[in-house]
Design an enzyme around this catalytic site. Structure first.
Site, PDB file in Angstrom:
ATOM      1  N   ASP A 173       6.969   3.323   5.869  1.00  0.00           N
ATOM      2  CA  ASP A 173       6.790   4.712   5.434  1.00  0.00           C
ATOM      3  C   ASP A 173       5.704   5.351   6.302  1.00  0.00           C
ATOM      4  OD1 ASP A 173       4.476   3.544   4.541  1.00  0.00           O
ATOM      5  OD2 ASP A 173       4.521   4.457   2.549  1.00  0.00           O
ATOM      6  N   GLU A 183       8.868   3.960  -7.174  1.00  0.00           N
ATOM      7  CA  GLU A 183       9.094   4.288  -5.761  1.00  0.00           C
ATOM      8  C   GLU A 183       9.694   5.681  -5.611  1.00  0.00           C
ATOM      9  OE1 GLU A 183       8.009   2.918  -3.145  1.00  0.00           O
ATOM     10  OE2 GLU A 183       7.206   1.141  -4.115  1.00  0.00           O
ATOM     11  N   TYR A 221      13.645   2.870   3.203  1.00  0.00           N
ATOM     12  CA  TYR A 221      12.292   2.553   2.741  1.00  0.00           C
ATOM     13  C   TYR A 221      12.308   2.051   1.292  1.00  0.00           C
ATOM     14  CZ  TYR A 221       8.009   3.313   0.339  1.00  0.00           C
ATOM     15  OH  TYR A 221       6.945   3.106  -0.489  1.00  0.00           O
TER      16      TYR A 221
END
Ligand code: SF4
Length: 351
Positions: free
Chosen positions: A135, A34, A117
């Site tokens: 996002d 991520e 996020y």
């Protein structure tokens, strides 16, 4: 809404890409992916992800690495604060949490470099908690399908999108739900020329029906781009060259670079070398200049770096200031440098 989810899941089942971080429940690897994928395309991020997992199979391995090692591995990916934050968070988990990755949204979000996020992504993908990720891909899909014209970069807009995304998330399988939303935005409902003609949501999509696909989502702020002029001095003395570690609260912090003079516009070399900082380094009489490259442009999200390299050969350097390091030119490849320097080093045939 049920239809929206059903269609998205069916689309995901037949269109998803096989990506290594989708095959694991390990929160460390999911976190790593991520962070790497923030501001980075999957194709590029994949290579870096593999490299990091191979070099640092566990969070403790990452914690034990030096920052220079991590930055070197990160080289070329940009937004280097991500790499520094990754290291800080790994050390925190290793030292304060006995190497055990936090398992709740509220504790995950406390890690350095982890925002809403990323915390939602880790909580849902690694721990199956129902936190919706929101996002750029998700903003776009929701704005178009549901016809939301509220700008997504305002406090109100963000809340509106987050509430809707959390309303939609499936409690049974939040991991697949989030993956499906992001993948749909990344591959199908893309920013320019989305695949509306073959979209399973077409018959109920607000933007498609009302012909406003290219007007959604709405952004309120225009990004202001700042111009900066970087003059890099590539100073050779014998087989050595000088490097300096970037410091301060600026781009590329802690990466290495050639001594740099930043100016407000395209200054002449003569003017630059009259500056004190430069004269501290070497006696200059003008004949030392070997090459001056053309000005080139390196674009960052908020800055336009206009740069050139001034290659000099000096017989004898003056007193070396403590922030400069003299390195053998063949060792330059061991230092983490910004992408524009990497290109110069690889292509100039000087090293
Ligand atoms: S029809 Fe077009 S705009 Fe609507 S969800 Fe599908 S790809 Fe996106």
């Amino acid at each position: 809404m049920a239809d929206f989810n059903t269609e998205i899941y069916a689309w995901y089942a037949s269109n998803k890409r096989d990506l290594p971080w989708r095959e694991t429940n390990d929160p460390y690897k999911i976190w790593l992916s991520e962070i790497i994928l923030q501001q980075t395309r999957v194709v590029q991020g994949l290579e870096y992800y593999m490299r990091f997992v191979e070099n640092f199979p566990t969070i403790s391995d990452l914690a034990a690495a030096s920052e220079d090692e991590i930055l070197k591995l990160w080289q070329g990916l940009g937004y280097y604060s991500r790499a520094r934050n990754l290291h800080t968070a790994a050390k925190y988990v290793d030292e304060e949490l006995n190497g055990v990755f936090p398992s709740k949204y509220e504790t995950i979000i406390r890690l350095k470099g982890v925002g809403e996020y990323t915390a939602a992504a880790i909580a849902s993908l690694a721990f199956h908690l129902p936190h919706a990720v929101v996002d750029g891909n998700v903003f776009r899909v929701l704005a178009r399908y549901f016809g939301i014209s509220e700008p997504f970069d305002t406090a109100n807009g963000k809340k509106m999108f987050r509430d809707l995304a959390n309303e939609l998330i499936s409690a049974n399988d939040p991991a697949t739900h989030n993956q499906a939303m992001m993948e749909f935005g990344a591959l199908q409902c893309v920013p320019v020329n989305p695949g509306c003609a073959i979209c399973p949501l077409q018959i109920s999509c607000y933007a498609y029906i009302n012909k406003v696909v290219d007007r959604l989502p709405v952004k309120s702020k225009k990004v202001k781009i700042r111009n900066r002029y970087f003059n890099y001095f590539v100073i050779f003395t014998g087989d050595s060259v000088f490097l300096k570690k970037r410091s301060g609260n600026d781009i590329w912090k802690n990466l290495f670079e050639f001594p740099l003079t930043e100016t407000q516009n395209e200054e002449s070399v003569k003017k630059l070398v009259e500056e004190d900082a430069f004269s501290l380094l070497c006696n200059f009489n003008g004949t030392e200049v070997e090459t001056i490259t053309e000005w080139k442009i390196h674009l960052l999200s908020h800055q336009k770096i206009i740069y050139r390299f001034i290659v000099l050969r000096v017989e004898r350097e003056k007193k070396i200031t403590s922030d400069l390091i003299k390195v053998d030119k063949k060792d330059i490849f061991n230092f983490a440098v910004p992408r524009l320097l990497e290109n110069f080093i690889n292509n100039s045939k000087l090293f």
